[in-house]
Scaffold this motif. Structure first.
Motif, PDB file in Angstrom:
ATOM      1  N   LEU A  37     -49.661   0.642  37.075  1.00 40.94           N
ATOM      2  CA  LEU A  37     -50.187  -0.285  36.077  1.00 40.94           C
ATOM      3  C   LEU A  37     -49.826   0.171  34.674  1.00 40.94           C
ATOM      4  O   LEU A  37     -49.971   1.358  34.340  1.00 40.94           O
ATOM      5  CB  LEU A  37     -51.712  -0.368  36.218  1.00 40.94           C
ATOM      6  N   SER A  39     -48.988  -1.690  30.414  1.00 40.21           N
ATOM      7  CA  SER A  39     -48.583  -2.797  29.561  1.00 40.21           C
ATOM      8  C   SER A  39     -47.122  -2.652  29.181  1.00 40.21           C
ATOM      9  O   SER A  39     -46.465  -1.651  29.497  1.00 40.21           O
ATOM     10  CB  SER A  39     -49.463  -2.828  28.302  1.00 40.21           C
ATOM     11  N   GLU A 167     -43.471  -6.482  39.497  1.00 41.14           N
ATOM     12  CA  GLU A 167     -44.195  -7.671  39.043  1.00 41.14           C
ATOM     13  C   GLU A 167     -44.056  -8.815  40.060  1.00 41.14           C
ATOM     14  O   GLU A 167     -43.616  -9.929  39.727  1.00 41.14           O
ATOM     15  CB  GLU A 167     -43.682  -8.124  37.670  1.00 41.14           C
ATOM     16  N   GLY A 170     -45.541 -12.186  39.027  1.00 39.69           N
ATOM     17  CA  GLY A 170     -45.396 -12.543  37.621  1.00 39.69           C
ATOM     18  C   GLY A 170     -45.045 -13.993  37.370  1.00 39.69           C
ATOM     19  O   GLY A 170     -45.367 -14.534  36.310  1.00 39.69           O
ATOM     20  N   THR A 174     -52.307 -18.591  39.827  1.00 40.10           N
ATOM     21  CA  THR A 174     -53.372 -17.698  40.292  1.00 40.10           C
ATOM     22  C   THR A 174     -53.602 -17.793  41.799  1.00 40.10           C
ATOM     23  O   THR A 174     -53.772 -16.779  42.484  1.00 40.10           O
ATOM     24  CB  THR A 174     -54.686 -18.024  39.550  1.00 40.10           C
ATOM     25  N   GLU A 177     -50.609 -16.276  43.583  1.00 37.31           N
ATOM     26  CA  GLU A 177     -50.667 -14.828  43.359  1.00 37.31           C
ATOM     27  C   GLU A 177     -51.568 -14.164  44.393  1.00 37.31           C
ATOM     28  O   GLU A 177     -51.202 -13.149  45.002  1.00 37.31           O
ATOM     29  CB  GLU A 177     -51.182 -14.538  41.953  1.00 37.31           C
ATOM     30  N   THR A 199     -47.072  -3.492  37.973  1.00 37.65           N
ATOM     31  CA  THR A 199     -47.708  -4.678  37.402  1.00 37.65           C
ATOM     32  C   THR A 199     -48.348  -4.350  36.055  1.00 37.65           C
ATOM     33  O   THR A 199     -48.692  -3.190  35.785  1.00 37.65           O
ATOM     34  CB  THR A 199     -48.786  -5.240  38.357  1.00 37.65           C
ATOM     35  N   HIS A 200     -48.503  -5.374  35.231  1.00 39.35           N
ATOM     36  CA  HIS A 200     -49.268  -5.226  33.991  1.00 39.35           C
ATOM     37  C   HIS A 200     -50.637  -5.889  34.125  1.00 39.35           C
ATOM     38  O   HIS A 200     -51.432  -5.861  33.184  1.00 39.35           O
ATOM     39  CB  HIS A 200     -48.506  -5.861  32.809  1.00 39.35           C
ATOM     40  N   GLU A 201     -50.924  -6.447  35.301  1.00 43.69           N
ATOM     41  CA  GLU A 201     -52.156  -7.194  35.510  1.00 43.69           C
ATOM     42  C   GLU A 201     -53.189  -6.334  36.236  1.00 43.69           C
ATOM     43  O   GLU A 201     -52.993  -5.938  37.387  1.00 43.69           O
ATOM     44  CB  GLU A 201     -51.887  -8.449  36.339  1.00 43.69           C
ATOM     45  N   GLU A 203     -55.961  -7.300  37.450  1.00 41.73           N
ATOM     46  CA  GLU A 203     -56.474  -8.026  38.616  1.00 41.73           C
ATOM     47  C   GLU A 203     -55.615  -7.765  39.853  1.00 41.73           C
ATOM     48  O   GLU A 203     -56.133  -7.652  40.965  1.00 41.73           O
ATOM     49  CB  GLU A 203     -56.531  -9.531  38.331  1.00 41.73           C
ATOM     50  N   VAL A 204     -54.296  -7.689  39.664  1.00 40.68           N
ATOM     51  CA  VAL A 204     -53.399  -7.381  40.777  1.00 40.68           C
ATOM     52  C   VAL A 204     -53.564  -5.928  41.197  1.00 40.68           C
ATOM     53  O   VAL A 204     -53.676  -5.602  42.384  1.00 40.68           O
ATOM     54  CB  VAL A 204     -51.933  -7.671  40.390  1.00 40.68           C
TER      55      VAL A 204
END
Length: 230
Positions: A37, A39, A167, A170, A174, A177, A199-201, A203-204
């Motif tokens: 993870l 950003s 990703e 990406g 939703t 995903e 990932t940058h999310e 939630e994932v």
């Protein structure tokens, strides 16, 4: 399975060097499903490229299946990737003029596998990812989620030691995903496949059992949260 040992990397521009990764160290065991993870600018894409053998680190080591890949030649790395590493991409990277089945078969073509066995393996995996009935269609005839299922099947067809997913949700809405992450979790649990999901999310990432978080090129967290898959 995967060991990243005191890994640092710097990009050189003439006489100037820009540090990107700083003394990264962690291990991923066989059968784990781990999220990487971070950003934009955290260094996660560079780390992915290093782990996949697409770049050589400035310092440190990357060991996959007890083999330090940074010591391999370019030819050795290319062969190692073909046989030991699977890839899932954000943009699917499917070849438009090949059918779904032919896209899944393609890595086996490069390995010299005979046509009958290629077809059998491709169809078996397409059934596992839930789109066996789409095998003779072309990518343009599929939804984004279906195309990503094809990409997942292709990543597994060589029976790799580890799959890197860059990703993978990406480009998806939703609902889709969630379906794709559900599928990856199912494949991880039923086939004991090792996944590293970049990932940058958050939630994932939290759908996996373990998250390795990067910030500004440093590993800032390596956390497990069993039971938080929902």
């Amino acid at each position: 399975m995967l060991a990243v040992e005191q890994l640092s990397h710097r990009f050189r521009n003439g006489s100037e060097e820009t540090p990107v990764l700083h003394h990264i160290q962690f291990k991923v065991e066989k059968g784990e499903m781990v999220a990487l993870l971070g950003s934009s600018g955290s260094g996660k894409s560079t780390l992915l490229n290093l782990m996949a053998g697409l770049m050589k680190p400035s310092e440190g080591s990357i060991v996959i299946n007890n083999r330090p890949i940074e010591k391999m030649s370019e030819n050795e790395l290319a062969e190692f990737r073909r046989t030991h590493i699977g890839f899932i991409f954000q943009s699917y990277e499917l070849i438009p003029h090949l059918t779904v089945r032919e896209n899944v078969e393609l890595p086996l073509v490069f390995q010299g596998v005979k046509a009958k066995l290629r077809k059998e393996k491709a169809l078996s995996l397409l059934n596992k990812v839930g789109i066996g009935e789409k095998s003779e269609l072309f990518p343009s005839q599929l939804s984004g989620g279906q195309q990503q299922r094809v990409s997942i099947a292709r990543s597994l067809v060589t029976e790799p030691a580890i799959v890197f997913a860059d990703e993978p949700t990406g480009n998806l809405d939703t609902t889709t995903e969630k379906e794709i992450i559900d599928l990856l979790i199912e494949l991880n649990e039923t086939l004991f496949i090792t996944f590293v999901i970049v990932t940058h999310e958050l939630e994932v990432a939290r759908r996996t059992r373990r998250v390795i978080q990067l910030r500004d090129g440093f590993l800032v967290e390596d956390a497990s949260w069993a039971g938080d898959a929902e």
